[in-house]
Design a protein around this motif. Structure first.
Motif, PDB file in Angstrom:
ATOM      1  N   TYR A 346      31.266  43.781  53.980  1.00  0.00           N
ATOM      2  CA  TYR A 346      31.868  43.083  52.848  1.00  0.00           C
ATOM      3  C   TYR A 346      31.617  43.837  51.549  1.00  0.00           C
ATOM      4  N   GLY A 347      30.460  44.495  51.463  1.00  0.00           N
ATOM      5  CA  GLY A 347      30.184  45.317  50.281  1.00  0.00           C
ATOM      6  C   GLY A 347      31.216  46.413  50.107  1.00  0.00           C
ATOM      7  N   ILE A 348      31.633  47.023  51.206  1.00  0.00           N
ATOM      8  CA  ILE A 348      32.642  48.082  51.135  1.00  0.00           C
ATOM      9  C   ILE A 348      34.012  47.493  50.792  1.00  0.00           C
ATOM     10  N   VAL A 349      34.364  46.384  51.433  1.00  0.00           N
ATOM     11  CA  VAL A 349      35.639  45.729  51.122  1.00  0.00           C
ATOM     12  C   VAL A 349      35.674  45.278  49.666  1.00  0.00           C
ATOM     13  N   PHE A 350      34.503  45.003  49.104  1.00  0.00           N
ATOM     14  CA  PHE A 350      34.408  44.552  47.716  1.00  0.00           C
ATOM     15  C   PHE A 350      34.884  45.619  46.725  1.00  0.00           C
ATOM     16  N   ILE A 351      35.060  46.836  47.209  1.00  0.00           N
ATOM     17  CA  ILE A 351      35.631  47.889  46.373  1.00  0.00           C
ATOM     18  C   ILE A 351      37.003  47.455  45.848  1.00  0.00           C
ATOM     19  N   GLY A 352      37.732  46.691  46.657  1.00  0.00           N
ATOM     20  CA  GLY A 352      39.032  46.184  46.212  1.00  0.00           C
ATOM     21  C   GLY A 352      38.897  45.317  44.976  1.00  0.00           C
ATOM     22  N   TYR A 353      37.930  44.418  44.995  1.00  0.00           N
ATOM     23  CA  TYR A 353      37.671  43.560  43.844  1.00  0.00           C
ATOM     24  C   TYR A 353      37.243  44.383  42.637  1.00  0.00           C
ATOM     25  N   SER A 354      36.326  45.309  42.848  1.00  0.00           N
ATOM     26  CA  SER A 354      35.785  46.097  41.745  1.00  0.00           C
ATOM     27  C   SER A 354      36.854  46.976  41.100  1.00  0.00           C
ATOM     28  N   THR A 355      37.754  47.489  41.908  1.00  0.00           N
ATOM     29  CA  THR A 355      38.857  48.284  41.362  1.00  0.00           C
ATOM     30  C   THR A 355      39.726  47.423  40.453  1.00  0.00           C
ATOM     31  N   ALA A 356      40.026  46.214  40.915  1.00  0.00           N
ATOM     32  CA  ALA A 356      40.806  45.291  40.089  1.00  0.00           C
ATOM     33  C   ALA A 356      40.043  44.914  38.825  1.00  0.00           C
ATOM     34  N   ALA A 357      38.715  44.737  38.961  1.00  0.00           N
ATOM     35  CA  ALA A 357      37.897  44.367  37.805  1.00  0.00           C
ATOM     36  C   ALA A 357      37.845  45.478  36.767  1.00  0.00           C
ATOM     37  N   PHE A 358      37.925  46.717  37.208  1.00  0.00           N
ATOM     38  CA  PHE A 358      37.924  47.835  36.271  1.00  0.00           C
ATOM     39  C   PHE A 358      39.283  47.982  35.589  1.00  0.00           C
ATOM     40  N   VAL A 359      40.353  47.765  36.348  1.00  0.00           N
ATOM     41  CA  VAL A 359      41.709  48.010  35.834  1.00  0.00           C
ATOM     42  C   VAL A 359      42.251  46.830  35.030  1.00  0.00           C
ATOM     43  N   ALA A 360      42.122  45.614  35.555  1.00  0.00           N
ATOM     44  CA  ALA A 360      42.781  44.448  34.952  1.00  0.00           C
ATOM     45  C   ALA A 360      42.404  44.201  33.489  1.00  0.00           C
ATOM     46  N   PRO A 361      41.109  44.168  33.129  1.00  0.00           N
ATOM     47  CA  PRO A 361      40.780  43.918  31.724  1.00  0.00           C
ATOM     48  C   PRO A 361      41.292  45.010  30.784  1.00  0.00           C
ATOM     49  N   LYS A 362      41.210  46.276  31.226  1.00  0.00           N
ATOM     50  CA  LYS A 362      41.636  47.378  30.364  1.00  0.00           C
ATOM     51  C   LYS A 362      43.159  47.392  30.201  1.00  0.00           C
ATOM     52  N   VAL A 363      43.878  47.120  31.286  1.00  0.00           N
ATOM     53  CA  VAL A 363      45.349  47.094  31.213  1.00  0.00           C
ATOM     54  C   VAL A 363      45.811  45.968  30.306  1.00  0.00           C
ATOM     55  N   SER A 364      45.252  44.777  30.501  1.00  0.00           N
ATOM     56  CA  SER A 364      45.673  43.633  29.690  1.00  0.00           C
ATOM     57  C   SER A 364      45.298  43.821  28.225  1.00  0.00           C
ATOM     58  N   ALA A 365      44.100  44.377  27.958  1.00  0.00           N
ATOM     59  CA  ALA A 365      43.690  44.618  26.569  1.00  0.00           C
ATOM     60  C   ALA A 365      44.595  45.648  25.912  1.00  0.00           C
ATOM     61  N   ALA A 366      44.942  46.712  26.648  1.00  0.00           N
ATOM     62  CA  ALA A 366      45.812  47.758  26.091  1.00  0.00           C
ATOM     63  C   ALA A 366      47.199  47.214  25.780  1.00  0.00           C
ATOM     64  N   ILE A 367      47.714  46.390  26.684  1.00  0.00           N
ATOM     65  CA  ILE A 367      49.048  45.803  26.462  1.00  0.00           C
ATOM     66  C   ILE A 367      49.026  44.878  25.257  1.00  0.00           C
ATOM     67  N   SER A 368      47.961  44.098  25.104  1.00  0.00           N
ATOM     68  CA  SER A 368      47.890  43.165  23.973  1.00  0.00           C
ATOM     69  C   SER A 368      47.804  43.912  22.637  1.00  0.00           C
ATOM     70  N   VAL A 369      47.046  45.004  22.624  1.00  0.00           N
ATOM     71  CA  VAL A 369      46.918  45.793  21.393  1.00  0.00           C
ATOM     72  C   VAL A 369      48.261  46.376  20.982  1.00  0.00           C
TER      73      VAL A 369
END
Length: 411
Positions: A346-369
């Motif tokens: 599950y730790g390895i599969v959690f890479i999927g979550y972590s990738t989304a966690a790295f991308v989603a906040p930055k993408v949404s913040a960049a779009i809002s700016v």
């Protein structure tokens, strides 16, 4: 046969621990004041959140390894201390490097150790209720911000954001460590049967568990990790920006926005239990189809109805669904690859979550700016991402439909 501890005590203790480390979901309440107090941009502050989540697979895998070896108690204890210390030290940060080190690295590693230990250890006690157990465990994580958001907002108003971090981090160390004392280790290579649950004893269960090397050779692994990423993307976009979205796009005050952060967390918490229980009845894949469809619908609501009511409906719906994603995937991994190596797998599969966690906040913040604080275009991106997740889930269902074998308990 050997005596086993009361599994419900382990479950409740794990929930208490994750209610401390789950304070990450209240970050949107702290991010704005942290930015103002130190003169950092929101993008720079959100990078700390992204680092925290992106590093997740490392402690998740390490913690999973310790859990699979029977050392979950130590993984959890180290985790709560690291998380609380990192959280507290964030309040003393005077540079971006310190912010990223304290909140991103220390708190991130602590959260991963505690989360992996609590989830992978406890779920082994509940082979008869995997969805419910994983839902309740992760509900502790999701429910943290219900308490943390208003407390953080009050401390910020009265003492400042730095003090808020220090006081809350210290409390998390004390509470989390006390809860960890009640953690008991689950059997490493066996599961509880229905008869064992009633008699409070352990019976061995033969299984076809796959280790991480065997897991990554499976097509299902790649489908599951991508499904996890696409499902978590929307929830993380909202979790990291809920307060900012409420204020900039829907015109809410800071206090009202903090209330909606708590409402989102409450929905997130309930969703983990509700969808986890539903997945025990309908199966994980069918449950994922429903969850992802609702996610797309909720973003349509946010786009078409930019009112307080529209925001409330969207926040509640997306919170429930984000909780569902976090509650369903642990049992999905166990059903596919077995219980023996669940911690590392599950730790390895959690890479999927972590990738989304790295991308989603930055993408949404960049779009809002680029759109003067308006997050509407980010909602369109989230819709596209979740539709991709629906397609992947359809492929997964077709692939497993003809070969699925129910995992039955030994009596």
């Amino acid at each position: 046969m050997s005596k086993v501890p009361n599994r419900w005590v382990v479950l409740v203790s794990s929930m208490g621990i994750l209610m401390c480390t789950g304070a990450i979901y209240a970050f949107s309440v702290l991010a704005g004041p942290l930015s103002e107090a130190n003169g950092w941009t929101m993008g720079e502050v959100m990078t700390a959140f992204a680092i925290n989540a992106a590093l997740g697979p490392i402690p998740m895998v390490l913690g999973g390894f310790l859990t699979d070896k029977g050392w979950s108690k130590w993984s959890i204890m180290v985790g709560v201390v690291l998380f609380g210390a990192g959280f507290a030290l964030t309040g003393t940060a005077t540079s971006l490097f310190q912010l990223y080190l304290y909140y991103g690295v220390l708190a991130g590693f602590g959260q991963g150790f505690a989360y992996s230990g609590c989830l992978s250890n406890t779920i082994r006690f509940f082979p008869d209720k995997k969805g419910l157990a994983s839902g309740l465990i992760t509900a502790g994580m999701g429910g943290a911000a219900i308490i943390a958001a208003p407390i953080a907002n009050q401390l910020i108003q009265s003492r400042g954001v730095g003090t808020a971090f220090v006081w809350m981090g210290t409390a998390y160390i004390l509470i989390g460590f006390m809860c960890s004392l009640f953690i008991k280790v689950a059997p490493k290579e066996s599961m509880l049967s229905k008869a064992a649950v009633k008699k409070n004893t352990v019976l061995p269960l033969k299984n076809s568990s796959k280790n991480w090397k065997e897991m990554i050779q499976s097509t299902n692994f790649y489908l599951i990790i991508l499904m996890f990423a696409t499902g978590a993307f929307s929830g993380l976009m909202i979790a990291s920006n809920a307060a900012a979205i409420g204020q900039s796009t829907f015109g809410l005050t800071a206090a009202t926005a903090a209330f909606y952060v708590s409402l989102y967390s409450l929905s997130n918490t309930l969703g983990r239990v509700v969808w986890g229980t539903i997945s025990d009845k309908l199966g994980q894949s069918n449950t994922i189809t429903i969850i992802y469809s609702i996610i797309a619908l909720m973003f349509v609501v946010l786009i078409l109805f930019q009112t307080t009511l529209g925001f409330a409906i969207g926040i509640i719906g997306l919170g429930l669904c984000f909780g569902g994603v976090m509650g369903v995937f642990p049992s999905l991994v166990m059903d596919n690859f077995g219980p023996k190596y669940q911690g590392v797998n599950y730790g390895i599969v959690f890479i999927g979550y972590s990738t989304a966690a790295f991308v989603a906040p930055k993408v949404s913040a960049a779009i809002s700016v680029s759109n003067n604080g308006d997050y509407t275009k980010a909602f369109y991106v989230a819709i596209v991402v979740v539709i991709v997740g629906l397609v992947l889930n359809t492929l997964y269902k077709r692939k497993t439909a003809s070969v699925r074998i129910p995992q039955k308990l030994v009596d």
